[in-house]
Design a protein around this motif. Sequence first.
Motif, PDB file in Angstrom:
ATOM      1  N   VAL A  34       0.802  -1.120   0.006  1.00  0.00           N
ATOM      2  CA  VAL A  34       0.074   0.312   0.087  1.00  0.00           C
ATOM      3  C   VAL A  34       0.812   1.299   0.067  1.00  0.00           C
ATOM      4  CG1 VAL A  34      -1.632   1.394   1.402  1.00  0.00           C
ATOM      5  CG2 VAL A  34      -2.115  -0.877   0.989  1.00  0.00           C
ATOM      6  N   TYR A  35       1.872   1.311   0.996  1.00  0.00           N
ATOM      7  CA  TYR A  35       2.717   2.470   1.032  1.00  0.00           C
ATOM      8  C   TYR A  35       3.500   2.499  -0.200  1.00  0.00           C
ATOM      9  CZ  TYR A  35       1.488   2.782   6.001  1.00  0.00           C
ATOM     10  OH  TYR A  35       0.739   2.754   7.108  1.00  0.00           O
ATOM     11  N   THR A  36       4.211   1.560  -0.719  1.00  0.00           N
ATOM     12  CA  THR A  36       4.951   1.709  -1.930  1.00  0.00           C
ATOM     13  C   THR A  36       4.150   2.269  -3.124  1.00  0.00           C
ATOM     14  OG1 THR A  36       4.915  -0.411  -2.401  1.00  0.00           O
ATOM     15  CG2 THR A  36       6.840   0.337  -1.193  1.00  0.00           C
ATOM     16  N   GLN A  37       2.878   1.602  -3.154  1.00  0.00           N
ATOM     17  CA  GLN A  37       2.286   1.868  -4.613  1.00  0.00           C
ATOM     18  C   GLN A  37       1.711   3.288  -4.456  1.00  0.00           C
ATOM     19  OE1 GLN A  37       1.525   0.404  -7.344  1.00  0.00           O
ATOM     20  NE2 GLN A  37       2.769  -1.322  -6.649  1.00  0.00           N
ATOM     21  N   PHE A  38       1.259   3.928  -3.255  1.00  0.00           N
ATOM     22  CA  PHE A  38       1.011   5.182  -2.958  1.00  0.00           C
ATOM     23  C   PHE A  38       2.012   6.101  -3.181  1.00  0.00           C
ATOM     24  CE2 PHE A  38       0.359   8.958  -0.126  1.00  0.00           C
ATOM     25  CZ  PHE A  38      -0.824   9.606  -0.521  1.00  0.00           C
ATOM     26  N   LEU A  39       3.159   5.788  -2.887  1.00  0.00           N
ATOM     27  CA  LEU A  39       4.476   6.454  -3.278  1.00  0.00           C
ATOM     28  C   LEU A  39       4.621   6.503  -4.854  1.00  0.00           C
ATOM     29  CD1 LEU A  39       6.859   8.000  -2.126  1.00  0.00           C
ATOM     30  CD2 LEU A  39       8.115   5.847  -2.026  1.00  0.00           C
TER      31      LEU A  39
END
Length: 79
Positions: A34-39
């Motif tokens: 989730v965090y890496t895709q958001f970034l």
Amino acid sequence: MFKIFTKHLDEVGEGYFKHALEALSISYRCQIAVYTQFLHAIFPFVAPTPGTDVRSLIKYLEKKLPENRKKENKYETNP
């Protein structure tokens, strides 16, 4: 009464703690994704880290499907 707690564990061939570890590892991996895709959504030039890209997640989640874990657990107990 207790069947509700053991039915799914029996279906995947895992004990309570092994199942808890599997569920937590899936949760952790998805949260990192989730965090890496958001970034990546905000900064397209930042590629998702290995293991958190879409193809890797699909492969990982397919491996973690209950029916696939049951097969894997069967081989662990009966070599």
